[in-house]
Design a protein around this motif. Structure first.
Motif, PDB file in Angstrom:
ATOM      1  N   ALA A 691       0.835  -1.213   0.000  1.00 46.43           N
ATOM      2  CA  ALA A 691       0.000   0.000   0.000  1.00 46.43           C
ATOM      3  C   ALA A 691       0.863   1.254   0.000  1.00 46.43           C
ATOM      4  CB  ALA A 691      -0.926  -0.010   1.205  1.00 46.43           C
ATOM      5  N   LEU A 692       1.929   1.253   0.787  1.00 46.28           N
ATOM      6  CA  LEU A 692       2.792   2.433   0.872  1.00 46.28           C
ATOM      7  C   LEU A 692       3.530   2.676  -0.441  1.00 46.28           C
ATOM      8  CD1 LEU A 692       4.062   4.661   2.666  1.00 46.28           C
ATOM      9  CD2 LEU A 692       5.862   3.005   3.246  1.00 46.28           C
ATOM     10  N   ASP A 706      -8.896   5.697  -5.400  1.00 43.58           N
ATOM     11  CA  ASP A 706      -8.323   4.356  -5.216  1.00 43.58           C
ATOM     12  C   ASP A 706      -7.142   4.417  -4.258  1.00 43.58           C
ATOM     13  OD1 ASP A 706     -10.144   3.339  -7.045  1.00 43.58           O
ATOM     14  OD2 ASP A 706      -8.775   3.530  -8.736  1.00 43.58           O
ATOM     15  N   TRP A 707      -6.361   5.475  -4.348  1.00 46.55           N
ATOM     16  CA  TRP A 707      -5.203   5.649  -3.460  1.00 46.55           C
ATOM     17  C   TRP A 707      -5.655   5.703  -2.009  1.00 46.55           C
ATOM     18  CZ3 TRP A 707      -1.957  10.814  -3.442  1.00 46.55           C
ATOM     19  CH2 TRP A 707      -0.855  10.670  -2.600  1.00 46.55           C
ATOM     20  N   LEU A 713      -6.503   0.506   3.820  1.00 46.65           N
ATOM     21  CA  LEU A 713      -6.244  -0.924   4.020  1.00 46.65           C
ATOM     22  C   LEU A 713      -4.817  -1.140   4.516  1.00 46.65           C
ATOM     23  CD1 LEU A 713      -7.974  -2.268   0.773  1.00 46.65           C
ATOM     24  CD2 LEU A 713      -8.739  -2.665   3.119  1.00 46.65           C
ATOM     25  N   GLY A 714      -3.878  -0.390   3.953  1.00 47.76           N
ATOM     26  CA  GLY A 714      -2.491  -0.499   4.403  1.00 47.76           C
ATOM     27  C   GLY A 714      -2.324  -0.093   5.850  1.00 47.76           C
ATOM     28  N   LEU A 729       3.687   6.055   8.564  1.00 53.49           N
ATOM     29  CA  LEU A 729       3.851   6.173   7.116  1.00 53.49           C
ATOM     30  C   LEU A 729       2.521   6.044   6.374  1.00 53.49           C
ATOM     31  CD1 LEU A 729       7.114   4.055   6.666  1.00 53.49           C
ATOM     32  CD2 LEU A 729       6.888   6.523   6.322  1.00 53.49           C
ATOM     33  N   LEU A 730       1.672   5.106   6.813  1.00 57.57           N
ATOM     34  CA  LEU A 730       0.384   4.924   6.130  1.00 57.57           C
ATOM     35  C   LEU A 730      -0.598   6.027   6.474  1.00 57.57           C
ATOM     36  CD1 LEU A 730      -0.283   2.712   4.086  1.00 57.57           C
ATOM     37  CD2 LEU A 730       1.696   2.141   5.472  1.00 57.57           C
ATOM     38  N   LEU A 731      -0.539   6.550   7.698  1.00 54.19           N
ATOM     39  CA  LEU A 731      -1.373   7.712   8.022  1.00 54.19           C
ATOM     40  C   LEU A 731      -0.963   8.908   7.160  1.00 54.19           C
ATOM     41  CD1 LEU A 731      -1.635   7.463  11.910  1.00 54.19           C
ATOM     42  CD2 LEU A 731      -3.573   7.629  10.336  1.00 54.19           C
TER      43      LEU A 731
END
Length: 953
Positions: A691-692, A706-707, A713-714, A729-731
């Motif tokens: 995801a990242l 979509d991103w 989900l990531g 990082l995902l936040l």
């Protein structure tokens, strides 16, 4: 005609006649769009047409320029040129394109000839041939794609000439066909049936000496240029010419009298005429195009002068697609064209106990042809020789159903050009194409209308009219395969109290769909697939199984190699074998697609493997995608996080050389990648990394919605891992997607949470995540109007990056700090920091970091800078955007340049830039899945400049 392709490419836009379109490349673009009228032509196909495999860096821009010019030229015609995500689509009346009108006329002639109306067929063919003005596409660039198109068109022209001249010969008017045939022989003198037909027409015209001259000229050319002797068609024509001179016995097209063998002395003189037509399928529907192709491939009628090839016709396709039904329907229709009879054999190519032995089939054929039991030789070779003797010169149709391979079929083909064989099979029969000159007809699933028609035959029209949406869904769940549709219809017919929607609900469960498509064990889709599976080699069978771990419909060679744990050569061979058995379909070099029913069959095979093996396959695939994503993402974001896969690098990387090719790869593979991220079976440590690493590619592809979904989900996967750096990082990734979607308050909240998560961890990775989060929060804070706080956050991010010594994070921090400086009115600071960020990177390749830096530098130009210096900065930015192909950044750049021009009082140039920006924002919105405020503002600005009230055009 509006568009003429059968000669030099010309276009008529008014009443003043035809005119050549300016530029050979522009004519080539028009020609390809017109030849594929109503079908999408991708930019890659246009580049291949214009430059073959070596397009220049500016190729896409050049194509866009040609399309823009053609759109203007076509404005006064009934044609419309549409832009699609991956290419262009030309729509309009097919009868206004001479090449398409030619196809329509020749098809009508075939139908008329098949119905016995030879005179009308001749008229249609003459009208078609008059459309030609020389070599097709005569003034286009000479590339392999152009040559292939010209070859196809020329072959169609020659086939039409053969059909026309053959009909004229049959009407006793062969002399009238001689001039055109002579012209055709001068162009294509190695095509033996063309020379043979010329000889017959010259003979009928009372010119046998010229007919013999034509034969000897062809014989010399065949020997000198190909090293071949004249084939059966030329020899038969020679025999007919010589027969008129009483120099030989009756022509070879008559059945030769066999020398009586001692054991066959009592054989009757008149040959027996077998009629072994298989039973017709009562619910056969559609396939008009395929029936017409069989007509053309097997000859249009008596005389066989228009026959495309002397070789057999191969009808191939996946299990349950209706190969036997098609051939049987055609054979019943065409049987009268074969006065010497019809032979039929079931070859059982995929039977569990093995295919039928050719010697046994030969014995049956010989009996049907009148050879007594004691006259049938014991050996296969002798039987084959007697069969060739009995079929030589006879107009005989041989139907060979479910062939195993070329060797099984070779001795069963009739001898001489008068006979015809039609072979069906699921396996690899390419040997017959190479060795016997076979014509290949690949059968695909039914179109939706024909699939519904098949259901209607069993279920009644009223039942389908009551549930039209459910019926269409049922057809889709059956992959539009006739076998699956028949089984589904039979289940409903046996249960009149069931609704179609109830069966659809049962089939929608992928775990049981194949079981539902089983007619009480006597006939099933899975059973047919199982027979094919048994014929596969070990690697191909293994690949069919492991592909079930791939969540996409389409797979490429590299991903297949990763799943197999092999090199790409092994995967390539296995994919080729699956394709030759019609378990996969090739969509482009190295890419293959599978149907849902084949995928579900593979899923059943994989379910029998241990869970540890299934987990290993998921890890292999995720690691492959992580490696390729890092490679592709580096062209957009050179400072991306280190997300190397735990399992090591993939063996093969795709041929990606710049941002455009990276985004092309990502657009194709994104469905599979996002499905892996979403799957509960994917290792969460790999899921969050996927995801990242997708972030910059989602951004570059303008797929913002979509991103955001993938980032959520990531983040969930990172939280399951309990890794605060991964969560940060995902936040931050979520915050970036939200700000791109213009949801700034939500973005600020996600960025603040990212900062907090990063601050809760320690180490270099935590510091890197902290810089990213602070930079994003600074940018969105500036957008919300809090200038002082934004400057403080941006300065903190830069200081932390300097302290960490991480060059990549320093680039990020300075790019964001430059944007913040611009928003707070610090032009000098914005320019300086953006330039510093750019100078920390190599000059090439151009990345999105370069583009953002260049955009900020241009936007920060002081009002006092001279126009020529300012234009240089803007044009450098726009050229870089064009090269990179980043739609969103390019749209912002065009809009910003328009604002610059307006501020400089250059009003006449503003409208064109605003229109360019608006077109790009609209394209961006379609991909991003949201309505941008930029688009609304541009529309209003353009409306004001045109004197209209604001509208949404």
């Amino acid at each position: 005609m509006r568009i003429r392709l059968l000669g030099p490419v010309e276009l008529r836009v008014g009443a003043d006649g035809f005119a050549s379109v300016a530029g050979a490349q522009r004519r080539a673009v028009l020609a390809l769009l017109a030849l594929r009228l109503g079908h999408l032509v991708t930019v890659d196909q246009l580049c291949e047409l214009l430059w073959d495999e070596q397009p220049p860096p500016s190729a896409r821009a050049a194509v866009q320029g040609h399309v823009a010019a053609l759109r203007k030229v076509l404005a006064c015609t009934p044609f419309e040129l549409h832009t699609r995500d991956s290419g262009y689509l030309l729509t309009g009346p097919a009868d206004e394109v001479d090449a398409l009108r030619f196809e329509e006329l020749t098809g009508a002639a075939d139908r008329l000839a098949g119905g016995g109306d030879g005179r009308a067929a001749v008229a249609r063919l003459e009208e078609a041939l008059r459309l030609w003005r020389g070599e097709a596409l005569a003034d286009l660039p000479d590339t392999p794609l152009r040559s292939a198109a010209v070859d196809r068109l020329q072959q169609s022209r020659t086939a039409a000439l053969l059909r026309w001249a053959g009909l004229r010969l049959g009407q006793g008017a062969g002399a009238s066909a001689v001039p055109l045939l002579e012209q055709g022989v001068r162009t294509d003198g190695l095509r033996e049936e063309l020379v043979a037909l010329l000889m017959r027409c010259l003979r009928q015209a009372g010119r046998p000496a010229e007919a013999l001259t034509a034969y000897h000229q062809a014989r010399v050319r065949l020997a000198e240029e190909l090293g071949l002797n004249p084939g059966p068609a030329l020899r038969a024509a020679l025999a007919e010419v010589l027969a008129d001179d009483r120099t030989v016995e009756p022509p070879l097209l008559a059945p030769p009298a066999a020398e009586p063998a001692p054991q066959a002395a009592a054989e009757p003189q008149a040959p027996r005429v077998p009629r072994q037509l298989p039973r017709r399928h009562p619910d056969f529907v559609g396939r008009a195009g395929e029936l017409a192709r069989l007509d053309r491939a097997c000859g249009p009628g008596p005389g066989w002068v228009g026959r495309v090839s002397d070789g057999p016709v191969l009808v191939v396709g996946p299990a349950g697609v209706g190969k036997s039904a098609l051939v049987t329907a055609w054979a019943h229709r065409a049987a009268d064209r074969f006065p010497d009879g019809v032979l039929h054999a079931e070859l059982h190519g995929l039977a569990p106990d093995g295919p039928a032995r050719p010697e046994a089939v030969l014995a049956g054929f010989l009996r049907a042809l009148g050879v007594p039991e004691d006259g049938i030789p014991a050996e296969r070779a002798a039987r084959a020789a007697l069969y060739r003797e009995r079929t030589g010169g006879r107009r005989l149709l041989v139907l060979l159903d479910d062939a195993a391979d070329a060797d099984q079929v070779a001795d069963l083909l009739p001898a001489g050009p008068a006979g015809t064989a039609v072979v069906t099979g699921r396996g690899s029969l390419e040997g017959l194409v190479a060795l016997e000159g076979a014509t290949l007809l690949s059968l695909a699933a039914l179109p939706e209308d024909d699939a519904l028609d098949l259901l209607e035959r069993t279920l009644t029209p009223a039942r389908l009219r009551a549930e039209p949406e459910a019926a269409a869904r049922l057809a889709g769940l059956c992959d539009h395969l006739p076998l699956a549709l028949r089984i589904a219809a039979s289940r409903l017919a046996a249960r009149p109290d069931w609704t179609i929607a109830e069966l659809v609900a049962e089939l929608a469960d992928e775990r049981t769909r194949l079981a539902v498509l089983d007619a009480d064990g006597t006939l099933s889709v899975a059973g047919r697939l199982r027979l094919t599976h048994r014929r596969l080699s070990g690697p191909a069978a293994e690949l069919l199984t492991v592909l079930a771990a791939h969540p996409g419909r389409e797979v490429d060679t590299a991903a297949s190699a990763a799943l197999l744990g092999s090199d790409t050569a092994t995967a390539h061979r296995a994919l080729g074998e699956l394709t030759s058995h019609h378990l996969l379909t090739g969509t482009s070099p190295g890419r293959h697609v599978r149907t849902d029913l084949v995928r579900l069959y593979g899923t059943g095979l994989l379910a029998e493997r241990p869970e540890r093996h299934r987990r290993l396959l998921r890890e292999r695939l995720a690691d492959h995608y992580l490696t390729v994503l890092r490679h592709c993402g580096s062209f957009l974001d050179p400072g991306q996080e280190d997300t190397a896969p735990p399992g090591g690098p993939a063996q093969t990387l795709p041929a990606v050389a710049d941002i455009r090719t990276a985004l092309d790869w990502f657009d194709t593979e994104e469905p599979a990648i996002s499905a892996l991220v979403a799957s509960p079976g994917t290792d969460p440590a790999r899921a969050w990394r996927l995801a990242l690493t997708c972030g910059s590619l989602y951004y570059g592809a303008s797929r913002f919605t979509d991103w955001l979904a993938c980032a959520r989900l990531g983040q969930a996967a990172a939280e399951r891992c309990g890794d605060p750096v991964a969560v940060a990082l995902l936040l931050n990734c979520r915050a970036q997607a939200l700000v791109a979607l213009e949801r700034r308050q939500e973005s600020a909240e996600a960025a603040r949470r990212a900062v907090a998560a990063a601050e809760s961890a320690t180490g270099p990775a935590a510091a890197s995540a902290h810089v990213r989060a602070l930079a994003t929060l600074a940018l969105v804070t500036a957008m919300l109007g809090h200038s002082a706080e934004a400057e403080r956050l941006a300065a903190s991010a830069t200081a932390l990056a300097l302290e960490s010594g991480d060059r990549r994070r320093l680039v990020d921090a300075k790019v964001h700090q430059g944007s913040v400086s611009l928003s707070t009115g610090d032009r000098e600071g914005a320019q300086r920091r953006s330039r510093e960020a750019r100078e920390l990177l190599p000059a090439t390749p151009v990345t999105q970091v370069h583009l953002w830096s260049l955009l900020t530098e241009a936007q920060a130009l002081p009002p006092t800078v001279r126009d020529d210096a300012a234009d240089l900065a803007w044009h450098r930015l726009l050229a870089a955007c064009e090269e990179a192909g980043l739609l969103y950044v390019h749209a912002l750049a065009e809009q910003s340049y328009a604002a610059h021009l307006l501020a400089r009082g250059r009003e006449p140039e503003v409208r064109a830039r605003l229109r360019s920006a608006l077109d790009r924002f609209r394209s961006h919105e379609r991909r991003a899945g949201y309505r941008s405020g930029f688009t609304t503002g541009l529309e209003e600005s353009l409306d004001l400049r045109s004197g209209r009230r604001p509208t949404d055009d």
